[in-house]
Design a protein around this motif. Structure first.
Motif, PDB file in Angstrom:
ATOM      1  N   GLU A 268       0.840  -1.190   0.000  1.00 52.87           N
ATOM      2  CA  GLU A 268       0.000   0.000   0.000  1.00 52.87           C
ATOM      3  C   GLU A 268       0.877   1.241   0.000  1.00 52.87           C
ATOM      4  O   GLU A 268       1.903   1.305   0.651  1.00 52.87           O
ATOM      5  CB  GLU A 268      -0.882  -0.001   1.240  1.00 52.87           C
ATOM      6  N   SER A 269       0.491   2.255  -0.778  1.00 54.40           N
ATOM      7  CA  SER A 269       1.195   3.531  -0.787  1.00 54.40           C
ATOM      8  C   SER A 269       0.182   4.613  -1.120  1.00 54.40           C
ATOM      9  O   SER A 269      -0.279   4.713  -2.241  1.00 54.40           O
ATOM     10  CB  SER A 269       2.318   3.522  -1.821  1.00 54.40           C
ATOM     11  N   GLY A 270      -0.210   5.410  -0.113  1.00 55.95           N
ATOM     12  CA  GLY A 270      -1.240   6.399  -0.341  1.00 55.95           C
ATOM     13  C   GLY A 270      -2.555   5.719  -0.659  1.00 55.95           C
ATOM     14  O   GLY A 270      -3.055   4.908   0.100  1.00 55.95           O
ATOM     15  N   ALA A 271      -3.119   6.063  -1.825  1.00 53.04           N
ATOM     16  CA  ALA A 271      -4.404   5.492  -2.218  1.00 53.04           C
ATOM     17  C   ALA A 271      -4.250   4.192  -2.991  1.00 53.04           C
ATOM     18  O   ALA A 271      -5.246   3.603  -3.394  1.00 53.04           O
ATOM     19  CB  ALA A 271      -5.165   6.504  -3.079  1.00 53.04           C
ATOM     20  N   MET A 272      -3.013   3.731  -3.195  1.00 51.14           N
ATOM     21  CA  MET A 272      -2.767   2.546  -4.009  1.00 51.14           C
ATOM     22  C   MET A 272      -2.594   1.302  -3.142  1.00 51.14           C
ATOM     23  O   MET A 272      -1.811   1.294  -2.199  1.00 51.14           O
ATOM     24  CB  MET A 272      -1.501   2.762  -4.860  1.00 51.14           C
ATOM     25  N   ARG A 273      -3.348   0.257  -3.460  1.00 48.24           N
ATOM     26  CA  ARG A 273      -3.175  -1.026  -2.781  1.00 48.24           C
ATOM     27  C   ARG A 273      -3.250  -2.147  -3.797  1.00 48.24           C
ATOM     28  O   ARG A 273      -4.281  -2.348  -4.442  1.00 48.24           O
ATOM     29  CB  ARG A 273      -4.252  -1.239  -1.712  1.00 48.24           C
ATOM     30  N   LEU A 274      -2.153  -2.872  -3.964  1.00 46.81           N
ATOM     31  CA  LEU A 274      -2.201  -4.080  -4.770  1.00 46.81           C
ATOM     32  C   LEU A 274      -2.828  -5.185  -3.932  1.00 46.81           C
ATOM     33  O   LEU A 274      -2.693  -5.214  -2.707  1.00 46.81           O
ATOM     34  CB  LEU A 274      -0.802  -4.492  -5.223  1.00 46.81           C
ATOM     35  N   ALA A 275      -3.509  -6.104  -4.597  1.00 46.57           N
ATOM     36  CA  ALA A 275      -4.223  -7.159  -3.878  1.00 46.57           C
ATOM     37  C   ALA A 275      -4.040  -8.495  -4.578  1.00 46.57           C
ATOM     38  O   ALA A 275      -3.904  -8.561  -5.806  1.00 46.57           O
ATOM     39  CB  ALA A 275      -5.707  -6.822  -3.793  1.00 46.57           C
ATOM     40  N   LEU A 276      -4.008  -9.554  -3.775  1.00 45.08           N
ATOM     41  CA  LEU A 276      -4.051 -10.918  -4.293  1.00 45.08           C
ATOM     42  C   LEU A 276      -5.512 -11.321  -4.406  1.00 45.08           C
ATOM     43  O   LEU A 276      -6.250 -11.253  -3.422  1.00 45.08           O
ATOM     44  CB  LEU A 276      -3.320 -11.880  -3.357  1.00 45.08           C
ATOM     45  N   MET A 277      -5.931 -11.731  -5.578  1.00 41.61           N
ATOM     46  CA  MET A 277      -7.306 -12.164  -5.787  1.00 41.61           C
ATOM     47  C   MET A 277      -7.294 -13.636  -6.178  1.00 41.61           C
ATOM     48  O   MET A 277      -6.705 -14.016  -7.189  1.00 41.61           O
ATOM     49  CB  MET A 277      -7.965 -11.312  -6.868  1.00 41.61           C
ATOM     50  N   SER A 278      -7.925 -14.446  -5.344  1.00 38.84           N
ATOM     51  CA  SER A 278      -7.883 -15.889  -5.533  1.00 38.84           C
ATOM     52  C   SER A 278      -9.294 -16.463  -5.559  1.00 38.84           C
ATOM     53  O   SER A 278     -10.207 -15.939  -4.909  1.00 38.84           O
ATOM     54  CB  SER A 278      -7.080 -16.544  -4.400  1.00 38.84           C
ATOM     55  N   LEU A 279      -9.463 -17.562  -6.290  1.00 39.21           N
ATOM     56  CA  LEU A 279     -10.757 -18.241  -6.334  1.00 39.21           C
ATOM     57  C   LEU A 279     -10.944 -19.158  -5.132  1.00 39.21           C
ATOM     58  O   LEU A 279     -12.026 -19.705  -4.919  1.00 39.21           O
ATOM     59  CB  LEU A 279     -10.884 -19.044  -7.629  1.00 39.21           C
ATOM     60  N   SER A 280      -9.881 -19.343  -4.356  1.00 42.02           N
ATOM     61  CA  SER A 280      -9.962 -20.096  -3.101  1.00 42.02           C
ATOM     62  C   SER A 280      -9.417 -19.206  -1.990  1.00 42.02           C
ATOM     63  O   SER A 280      -8.425 -18.507  -2.180  1.00 42.02           O
ATOM     64  CB  SER A 280      -9.145 -21.390  -3.180  1.00 42.02           C
ATOM     65  N   ARG A 281     -10.055 -19.239  -0.830  1.00 44.62           N
ATOM     66  CA  ARG A 281      -9.647 -18.349   0.254  1.00 44.62           C
ATOM     67  C   ARG A 281      -8.294 -18.760   0.814  1.00 44.62           C
ATOM     68  O   ARG A 281      -8.054 -19.941   1.106  1.00 44.62           O
ATOM     69  CB  ARG A 281     -10.697 -18.371   1.365  1.00 44.62           C
ATOM     70  N   LEU A 282      -7.411 -17.777   0.975  1.00 48.62           N
ATOM     71  CA  LEU A 282      -6.094 -18.020   1.547  1.00 48.62           C
ATOM     72  C   LEU A 282      -6.199 -18.075   3.069  1.00 48.62           C
ATOM     73  O   LEU A 282      -7.178 -17.605   3.650  1.00 48.62           O
ATOM     74  CB  LEU A 282      -5.133 -16.899   1.131  1.00 48.62           C
ATOM     75  N   PRO A 283      -5.187 -18.647   3.754  1.00 48.56           N
ATOM     76  CA  PRO A 283      -5.203 -18.670   5.221  1.00 48.56           C
ATOM     77  C   PRO A 283      -5.353 -17.265   5.803  1.00 48.56           C
ATOM     78  O   PRO A 283      -4.830 -16.287   5.255  1.00 48.56           O
ATOM     79  CB  PRO A 283      -3.836 -19.273   5.580  1.00 48.56           C
ATOM     80  N   GLU A 284      -6.063 -17.157   6.918  1.00 55.13           N
ATOM     81  CA  GLU A 284      -6.339 -15.843   7.508  1.00 55.13           C
ATOM     82  C   GLU A 284      -5.158 -15.250   8.257  1.00 55.13           C
ATOM     83  O   GLU A 284      -4.997 -14.040   8.325  1.00 55.13           O
ATOM     84  CB  GLU A 284      -7.540 -15.959   8.457  1.00 55.13           C
TER      85      GLU A 284
END
Length: 255
Positions: free
Chosen positions: A1-17
């Motif tokens: 995250e930097s300011g308003a920017m957030r890269l995200a991992l998007m998966s079809l299966s939920r990752l560990p919490e």
């Protein structure tokens, strides 16, 4: 995250919490705060998924293709979607807005800019309405990129820093055989190759680029440059930390 920017991992299966987190200070990028956390779920149409995989491939091609696989392009293999139960589920890189939703505006803007012709990218670099830093490449060498911050206040007829040339115009004429307008604007920039290209970090989601002031600045003539296909430097700087993030994530999932 930097300011308003957030890269995200998007998966079809939920990752560990409960994925591990850490933080440290990098001498060039500043404070690195590392945290992968669950943001929620959503429903996607086939069109949505296509746009997300296009964005994912743009990030990968812009980050790795130039140096390692110049003759090949990364493409998302849809066959991966059949393997939901494997240790590392299929995932893509996306982008979130400040509200935690998918940032479709930024994703679609990135896809549009990446698809522009060279002529369109040259016109963008010569526009008078530059808002925020952008990434440019010279017309005589597309393999070099610069983060451009804005006009330096000089023109091409102003004295060149070295005594070997009388002006910026003289430098480009003698060095590259190129003509520039004497009244053309010069822009302040830093070469992308001078930024750190890898980090010896563990999992990384975010950083603050506070300590880049020691990277030498240069002045570039607007007339000889075009915007890069991926012209947003925030995405480029985020992608620096992607190898460590993805490597550590997959190591954790396969332990």
């Amino acid at each position: 995250e930097s300011g308003a920017m957030r890269l995200a991992l998007m998966s079809l299966s939920r990752l560990p919490e409960h994925l591990p987190a850490s933080s440290f200070r990098h001498k060039e990028l500043g404070l690195i705060e590392c945290q992968v956390s669950y943001c929620g779920n959503t429903t996607l149409s086939r069109k949505d998924w296509k746009e997300l995989t296009d964005f994912h491939c743009i990030v990968f091609n812009s980050r790795w293709r130039q140096r390692r696989t110049k003759s090949k392009w990364f493409r998302f293999d849809e066959r991966l979607l059949a393997n939901h139960d494997q240790a590392v589920p299929p995932y893509i890189i996306g982008c979130l807005n400040t509200s935690g939703g998918i940032d479709w505006v930024f994703i679609r803007k990135t896809i549009h800019e990446f698809s522009r012709s060279l002529n369109a990218r040259e016109k963008a670099a010569q526009s008078e309405s530059m808002v925020g830093p952008r990434i440019w490449s010279p017309s005589y060498n597309h393999g070099v990129s610069y983060i451009v911050y804005g006009p330096s206040g000089k023109t091409c007829k102003d004295p060149f820093p070295s005594e070997d040339y009388t002006s910026f115009q003289d430098y480009y004429a003698k060095k590259y055989g190129l003509e520039v307008s004497p009244n053309g604007k010069m822009f302040l920039a830093k070469r992308v190759g001078d930024f750190p290209q890898t980090l010896g970090a563990t999992q990384v989601e975010s950083f603050i680029d506070e300590d880049i002031k020691n990277i030498p600045a240069v002045e570039l003539p607007q007339d000889l440059f075009a915007e890069s296909p991926l012209a947003d430097p925030v995405i480029m700087l985020h992608s620096i930390v992607l190898p460590q993030l993805l490597y550590q994530l997959e190591c954790y999932l396969t332990v």
